[in-house]
Design an enzyme around this catalytic site. Structure first.
Site, PDB file in Angstrom:
ATOM      1  N   VAL A  93       0.859  -1.197   0.000  1.00  0.00           N
ATOM      2  CA  VAL A  93       0.000   0.000   0.000  1.00  0.00           C
ATOM      3  C   VAL A  93       0.891   1.241   0.000  1.00  0.00           C
ATOM      4  O   VAL A  93       1.721   1.413   0.892  1.00  0.00           O
ATOM      5  CB  VAL A  93      -0.901   0.013   1.257  1.00  0.00           C
ATOM      6  CG1 VAL A  93      -1.678   1.324   1.341  1.00  0.00           C
ATOM      7  CG2 VAL A  93      -1.842  -1.176   1.251  1.00  0.00           C
ATOM      8  N   ALA A  94       0.728   2.095  -0.986  1.00  0.00           N
ATOM      9  CA  ALA A  94       1.505   3.335  -1.018  1.00  0.00           C
ATOM     10  C   ALA A  94       0.794   4.379  -1.874  1.00  0.00           C
ATOM     11  O   ALA A  94       0.174   4.058  -2.888  1.00  0.00           O
ATOM     12  CB  ALA A  94       2.908   3.077  -1.586  1.00  0.00           C
ATOM     13  N   GLY A 103      -7.585  11.196  -0.612  1.00  0.00           N
ATOM     14  CA  GLY A 103      -8.554  10.109  -0.675  1.00  0.00           C
ATOM     15  C   GLY A 103      -8.131   8.948  -1.561  1.00  0.00           C
ATOM     16  O   GLY A 103      -8.946   8.054  -1.829  1.00  0.00           O
ATOM     17  N   LEU A 104      -6.863   8.909  -2.013  1.00  0.00           N
ATOM     18  CA  LEU A 104      -6.455   7.796  -2.891  1.00  0.00           C
ATOM     19  C   LEU A 104      -6.445   6.466  -2.153  1.00  0.00           C
ATOM     20  O   LEU A 104      -6.870   5.438  -2.688  1.00  0.00           O
ATOM     21  CB  LEU A 104      -5.064   8.071  -3.502  1.00  0.00           C
ATOM     22  CG  LEU A 104      -5.070   8.669  -4.916  1.00  0.00           C
ATOM     23  CD1 LEU A 104      -5.842   9.972  -4.972  1.00  0.00           C
ATOM     24  CD2 LEU A 104      -3.656   8.868  -5.432  1.00  0.00           C
ATOM     25  N   LEU A 105      -5.938   6.471  -0.921  1.00  0.00           N
ATOM     26  CA  LEU A 105      -5.930   5.213  -0.153  1.00  0.00           C
ATOM     27  C   LEU A 105      -7.363   4.718   0.027  1.00  0.00           C
ATOM     28  O   LEU A 105      -7.663   3.546  -0.209  1.00  0.00           O
ATOM     29  CB  LEU A 105      -5.269   5.420   1.211  1.00  0.00           C
ATOM     30  CG  LEU A 105      -5.401   4.231   2.176  1.00  0.00           C
ATOM     31  CD1 LEU A 105      -4.639   3.022   1.640  1.00  0.00           C
ATOM     32  CD2 LEU A 105      -4.932   4.585   3.583  1.00  0.00           C
ATOM     33  N   ARG A 106      -8.258   5.620   0.435  1.00  0.00           N
ATOM     34  CA  ARG A 106      -9.650   5.207   0.654  1.00  0.00           C
ATOM     35  C   ARG A 106     -10.252   4.651  -0.647  1.00  0.00           C
ATOM     36  O   ARG A 106     -10.923   3.609  -0.640  1.00  0.00           O
ATOM     37  CB  ARG A 106     -10.492   6.369   1.190  1.00  0.00           C
ATOM     38  CG  ARG A 106     -11.908   5.982   1.524  1.00  0.00           C
ATOM     39  CD  ARG A 106     -12.645   7.082   2.257  1.00  0.00           C
ATOM     40  NE  ARG A 106     -12.352   7.121   3.685  1.00  0.00           N
ATOM     41  CZ  ARG A 106     -12.922   6.327   4.582  1.00  0.00           C
ATOM     42  NH1 ARG A 106     -13.811   5.414   4.215  1.00  0.00           N
ATOM     43  NH2 ARG A 106     -12.621   6.423   5.860  1.00  0.00           N
ATOM     44  N   SER A 129       2.079   0.143   8.683  1.00  0.00           N
ATOM     45  CA  SER A 129       3.261   0.992   8.868  1.00  0.00           C
ATOM     46  C   SER A 129       3.041   1.974  10.019  1.00  0.00           C
ATOM     47  O   SER A 129       3.983   2.371  10.687  1.00  0.00           O
ATOM     48  CB  SER A 129       3.555   1.773   7.586  1.00  0.00           C
ATOM     49  OG  SER A 129       2.427   2.558   7.237  1.00  0.00           O
ATOM     50  N   GLU A 130       1.770   2.371  10.232  1.00  0.00           N
ATOM     51  CA  GLU A 130       1.438   3.291  11.319  1.00  0.00           C
ATOM     52  C   GLU A 130       0.135   2.816  11.961  1.00  0.00           C
ATOM     53  O   GLU A 130      -0.766   2.324  11.261  1.00  0.00           O
ATOM     54  CB  GLU A 130       1.245   4.713  10.795  1.00  0.00           C
ATOM     55  CG  GLU A 130       2.508   5.323  10.205  1.00  0.00           C
ATOM     56  CD  GLU A 130       2.248   6.740   9.708  1.00  0.00           C
ATOM     57  OE1 GLU A 130       2.124   7.652  10.545  1.00  0.00           O
ATOM     58  OE2 GLU A 130       2.163   6.922   8.487  1.00  0.00           O
ATOM     59  N   TYR A 134      -5.613   2.085   9.942  1.00  0.00           N
ATOM     60  CA  TYR A 134      -6.515   1.036   9.435  1.00  0.00           C
ATOM     61  C   TYR A 134      -7.752   0.732  10.273  1.00  0.00           C
ATOM     62  O   TYR A 134      -8.628   0.007   9.817  1.00  0.00           O
ATOM     63  CB  TYR A 134      -5.711  -0.250   9.188  1.00  0.00           C
ATOM     64  CG  TYR A 134      -4.772  -0.096   8.009  1.00  0.00           C
ATOM     65  CD1 TYR A 134      -5.261  -0.133   6.713  1.00  0.00           C
ATOM     66  CD2 TYR A 134      -3.415   0.136   8.198  1.00  0.00           C
ATOM     67  CE1 TYR A 134      -4.419   0.042   5.623  1.00  0.00           C
ATOM     68  CE2 TYR A 134      -2.564   0.310   7.110  1.00  0.00           C
ATOM     69  CZ  TYR A 134      -3.070   0.263   5.829  1.00  0.00           C
ATOM     70  OH  TYR A 134      -2.245   0.443   4.751  1.00  0.00           O
ATOM     71  N   PHE A 408       4.374  -9.460   5.890  1.00  0.00           N
ATOM     72  CA  PHE A 408       4.053  -9.383   4.466  1.00  0.00           C
ATOM     73  C   PHE A 408       3.591  -7.987   4.115  1.00  0.00           C
ATOM     74  O   PHE A 408       3.366  -7.173   5.004  1.00  0.00           O
ATOM     75  CB  PHE A 408       2.983 -10.423   4.098  1.00  0.00           C
ATOM     76  CG  PHE A 408       1.681 -10.268   4.842  1.00  0.00           C
ATOM     77  CD1 PHE A 408       0.631  -9.501   4.317  1.00  0.00           C
ATOM     78  CD2 PHE A 408       1.471 -10.867   6.089  1.00  0.00           C
ATOM     79  CE1 PHE A 408      -0.573  -9.348   4.994  1.00  0.00           C
ATOM     80  CE2 PHE A 408       0.266 -10.714   6.773  1.00  0.00           C
ATOM     81  CZ  PHE A 408      -0.752  -9.952   6.224  1.00  0.00           C
TER      82      PHE A 408
HETATM   83  C1  LIG Z   1      -0.543   5.966   4.448  1.00  0.00           C
HETATM   84  C2  LIG Z   1      -0.876   6.392   3.023  1.00  0.00           C
HETATM   85  C3  LIG Z   1      -1.086   5.165   2.171  1.00  0.00           C
HETATM   86  C4  LIG Z   1      -2.167   7.241   3.090  1.00  0.00           C
HETATM   87  O1  LIG Z   1      -2.612   7.505   1.757  1.00  0.00           O
HETATM   88  P1  LIG Z   1      -3.556   8.763   1.419  1.00  0.00           P
HETATM   89  O2  LIG Z   1      -3.984   8.644   0.024  1.00  0.00           O
HETATM   90  O3  LIG Z   1      -2.891   9.992   1.862  1.00  0.00           O
HETATM   91  O4  LIG Z   1      -4.810   8.481   2.394  1.00  0.00           O
HETATM   92  P2  LIG Z   1      -6.287   9.019   2.171  1.00  0.00           P
HETATM   93  O5  LIG Z   1      -6.229  10.477   1.773  1.00  0.00           O
HETATM   94  O6  LIG Z   1      -7.077   8.133   1.299  1.00  0.00           O
HETATM   95  O7  LIG Z   1      -6.830   8.911   3.655  1.00  0.00           O
HETATM   96  C5  LIG Z   1      -7.808   7.947   4.011  1.00  0.00           C
HETATM   97  C6  LIG Z   1      -8.098   8.142   5.483  1.00  0.00           C
HETATM   98  O8  LIG Z   1      -6.964   7.714   6.258  1.00  0.00           O
HETATM   99  C7  LIG Z   1      -6.476   8.783   7.050  1.00  0.00           C
HETATM  100  N1  LIG Z   1      -5.012   8.673   7.033  1.00  0.00           N
HETATM  101  C8  LIG Z   1      -4.228   8.658   5.957  1.00  0.00           C
HETATM  102  N2  LIG Z   1      -2.949   8.502   6.325  1.00  0.00           N
HETATM  103  C9  LIG Z   1      -2.936   8.422   7.666  1.00  0.00           C
HETATM  104  C10 LIG Z   1      -1.920   8.264   8.626  1.00  0.00           C
HETATM  105  N3  LIG Z   1      -0.648   8.142   8.271  1.00  0.00           N
HETATM  106  N4  LIG Z   1      -2.258   8.197   9.924  1.00  0.00           N
HETATM  107  C11 LIG Z   1      -3.572   8.334  10.309  1.00  0.00           C
HETATM  108  N5  LIG Z   1      -4.582   8.487   9.422  1.00  0.00           N
HETATM  109  C12 LIG Z   1      -4.268   8.529   8.119  1.00  0.00           C
HETATM  110  C13 LIG Z   1      -6.989  10.038   6.398  1.00  0.00           C
HETATM  111  O9  LIG Z   1      -7.088  11.074   7.339  1.00  0.00           O
HETATM  112  C14 LIG Z   1      -8.332   9.589   5.856  1.00  0.00           C
HETATM  113  O10 LIG Z   1      -9.280   9.558   6.903  1.00  0.00           O
HETATM  114  P3  LIG Z   1     -10.865   9.674   6.591  1.00  0.00           P
HETATM  115  O11 LIG Z   1     -11.097   9.115   5.212  1.00  0.00           O
HETATM  116  O12 LIG Z   1     -11.475   8.840   7.660  1.00  0.00           O
HETATM  117  O13 LIG Z   1     -11.149  11.124   6.690  1.00  0.00           O
HETATM  118  C15 LIG Z   1       0.258   7.270   2.419  1.00  0.00           C
HETATM  119  O14 LIG Z   1       0.501   8.378   3.246  1.00  0.00           O
HETATM  120  C16 LIG Z   1       1.567   6.506   2.219  1.00  0.00           C
HETATM  121  O15 LIG Z   1       1.788   5.929   1.174  1.00  0.00           O
HETATM  122  N6  LIG Z   1       2.470   6.510   3.229  1.00  0.00           N
HETATM  123  C17 LIG Z   1       3.772   5.857   3.098  1.00  0.00           C
HETATM  124  C18 LIG Z   1       3.676   4.350   2.900  1.00  0.00           C
HETATM  125  C19 LIG Z   1       2.795   3.670   3.911  1.00  0.00           C
HETATM  126  O16 LIG Z   1       2.857   3.961   5.108  1.00  0.00           O
HETATM  127  N7  LIG Z   1       1.946   2.771   3.434  1.00  0.00           N
HETATM  128  C20 LIG Z   1       1.038   2.006   4.249  1.00  0.00           C
HETATM  129  C21 LIG Z   1       1.657   0.656   4.444  1.00  0.00           C
HETATM  130  S1  LIG Z   1       0.764  -0.340   5.568  1.00  0.00           S
END
Ligand SMILES: CC(C)(COP(=O)(O)OP(=O)(O)OC[C@H]1O[C@@H](n2cnc3c(N)ncnc32)[C@H](O)[C@@H]1OP(=O)(O)O)[C@@H](O)C(=O)NCCC(=O)NCCS
Length: 408
Positions: A93-94, A103-106, A129-130, A134, A408
């Site tokens: 996931v990235a 909102g890309l992750l969502r 990762s944090e 989730y 994983f």
């Molecule tokens: C973590 C990551 C994937 C978030 O992606 P993103 O596209 O910015 O997330 P979104 O904008 O879709 O956010 C979705 C929700 O998660 C929350 N969120 C996103 N990143 C967060 C974080 N690091 N900590 C807490 N909440 C987070 C947002 O506030 C949002 O909340 P809501 O929809 O309830 O209002 C991105 O910052 C990333 O790639 N980080 C580095 C790699 C990593 O950590 N990957 C995850 C591996 S498990």
């Protein structure tokens, strides 16, 4: 004039996830390396890719660049009592730092979980990762990991501690089959244990420079009922960092610990283990075992609650109606859970809920690593009857400590 946040030109999601193609993977590798600060070896990538079902990988593209990615792996997980369930293992996931918090992750997780539902996985799991990401997607931390630093020079085993022996020093690459055989026996009985395909064993045994974290090549101990892989680190005061300790029996665990602690020239032992690890109980003074970290490891989401709850065994009888909310997938449902003689019947019901909880809390309880009463104290499990909470504690407890099979 009031200061305000700069408004990003593309603050809303306009980009849609699509299935990844072979051509995307070089860009996905780049995004993964940028996000995690670590370059995955192509051979290692091939091993992981072999576990992705058709349609299991998504990307978001912007102007020809991959700016978001998420996928699931086809896995199998052991639950309390030794049952096994197919599990969608979310990974890779990235979102690019140029596109974060739009909102890309969502969007990717919504599409991925639609596909996981169609494919019929009762459970999804991941390592995070944090810790703050989730829960909103219905995942709860289902295993507890403890980091220990053991001051080996101060370790003294109690005179009555068993000394089973049976450990050999072996060359890791020559004993893959032995490790795999012991691992399979261990994971068959351990909640959170994962089937490990041959491709991932080969990947581990490849022991590439980039995976050593500055340590030595892999060293190994082998026991008829377990094994231990470790690296030596440091220059003058050397120390051991355990890569993997697998013990099918208590004797194997003790024999492996005694061998590790017998390495005179190693100052300390660093290990990531679980609260059920026996070492502190074997020592005249447990203080040389210092807990340096304690936290989540495997996160679990129950997609199909009746299938998941019926797959595991239970420690006490119970009859309760659960009202489970799932804000991510938009469901609120009630389930009757009836446990008799360790086995459960679970189905949707119209009866009034006696216990209210979010699906992430049910995920956290699932493997027995957390107690219902802890969530009740935090008002995350709502129930007016303390007897029911006590019965949930007793029923969901697991005899065997839950552990993550492998990261994983
Ligand atoms: C973590 C990551 C994937 C978030 O992606 P993103 O596209 O910015 O997330 P979104 O904008 O879709 O956010 C979705 C929700 O998660 C929350 N969120 C996103 N990143 C967060 C974080 N690091 N900590 C807490 N909440 C987070 C947002 O506030 C949002 O909340 P809501 O929809 O309830 O209002 C991105 O910052 C990333 O790639 N980080 C580095 C790699 C990593 O950590 N990957 C995850 C591996 S498990």
């Amino acid at each position: 004039m009031a200061l305000s946040e700069p408004v990003h030109a593309e603050s809303a999601v306009t980009l849609t996830p699509r299935s990844a193609t072979d051509d995307d993977w070089s860009k996905m590798l780049r995004l993964d390396a940028t996000s995690f600060g670590h370059v995955v070896d192509p051979a290692s990538l091939a091993a992981w890719r072999s576990m992705i079902p058709a349609g299991g990988a998504l990307v978001v593209e912007d102007g020809g660049d991959v700016v978001g990615q998420a996928l699931y792996l086809d896995m199998e997980m052991t639950v309390p009592g030794g049952g096994r369930l197919p599990v969608a293992g979310i990974s890779w996931v990235a979102v690019a730092p140029t596109h974060r918090r739009r909102g890309l992750l969502r969007a990717m997780l919504t599409e991925l979980h639609d596909r996981i539902a169609v494919a019929g996985y009762p459970v999804a799991a991941l390592t995070a990762s944090e810790g703050g990401i989730y829960g909103r997607f219905g995942y709860g931390p289902a295993t507890v990991q403890q980091g220990w630093s053991v001051d080996r020079r101060r370790v003294q085993f109690r005179p009555d501690a068993p000394d089973p022996g049976g450990v050999r020093i072996v060359a890791p690459a020559e004993h893959l089959e032995d490790f795999a055989e012991r691992y399979d026996r261990w994971r068959a009985n351990t909640p959170g244990g994962l089937a490990r395909p041959r491709a991932l064993w080969d990947d581990l045994m490849a022991d590439r420079d980039g995976e050593r974290g500055g340590g030595s090549p892999l060293f190994a101990f082998l026991h008829p009922d377990g094994y231990l892989l470790y690296r030596a680190h440091g220059e003058h005061a050397k120390y051991v960092r355990v890569v993997e300790k697998v013990a099918v029996t208590a004797d194997a665990d003790i024999a492996l610990w005694r061998t590790l602690c017998g390495m005179d020239l190693m100052e300390r032992i660093e290990i990531e283990t679980h609260p059920g690890d026996p070492l502190p109980y074997l020592l005249t003074d447990a203080r040389p075992v210092r807990t340096t970290a304690s936290g989540d490891e495997l996160w679990v989401r129950l997609n199909d609650i009746p299938t998941a709850l019926q797959a595991r065994s239970y420690g006490a009888d119970l009859e309760v109606v659960l009202g489970v909310t799932d804000a991510f997938r938009g469901d609120v449902d009630r389930f009757v859970l009836r446990v008799e003689g360790g086995r459960a019947y679970c189905a949707r019901t119209d009866a009034a809920a006696e216990v209210g909880l979010d699906v992430d809390v049910l995920g956290a309880l699932y493997l027995g690593a957390h107690r219902a009463s802890s969530f009740a104290a935090a008002n995350r499990l709502r129930c007016n009857d303390s007897e029911i909470i006590g019965r949930l504690d007793a029923a969901f407890a697991s005899e065997v400590s839950a552990e993550l099979g492998f990261p994983f």
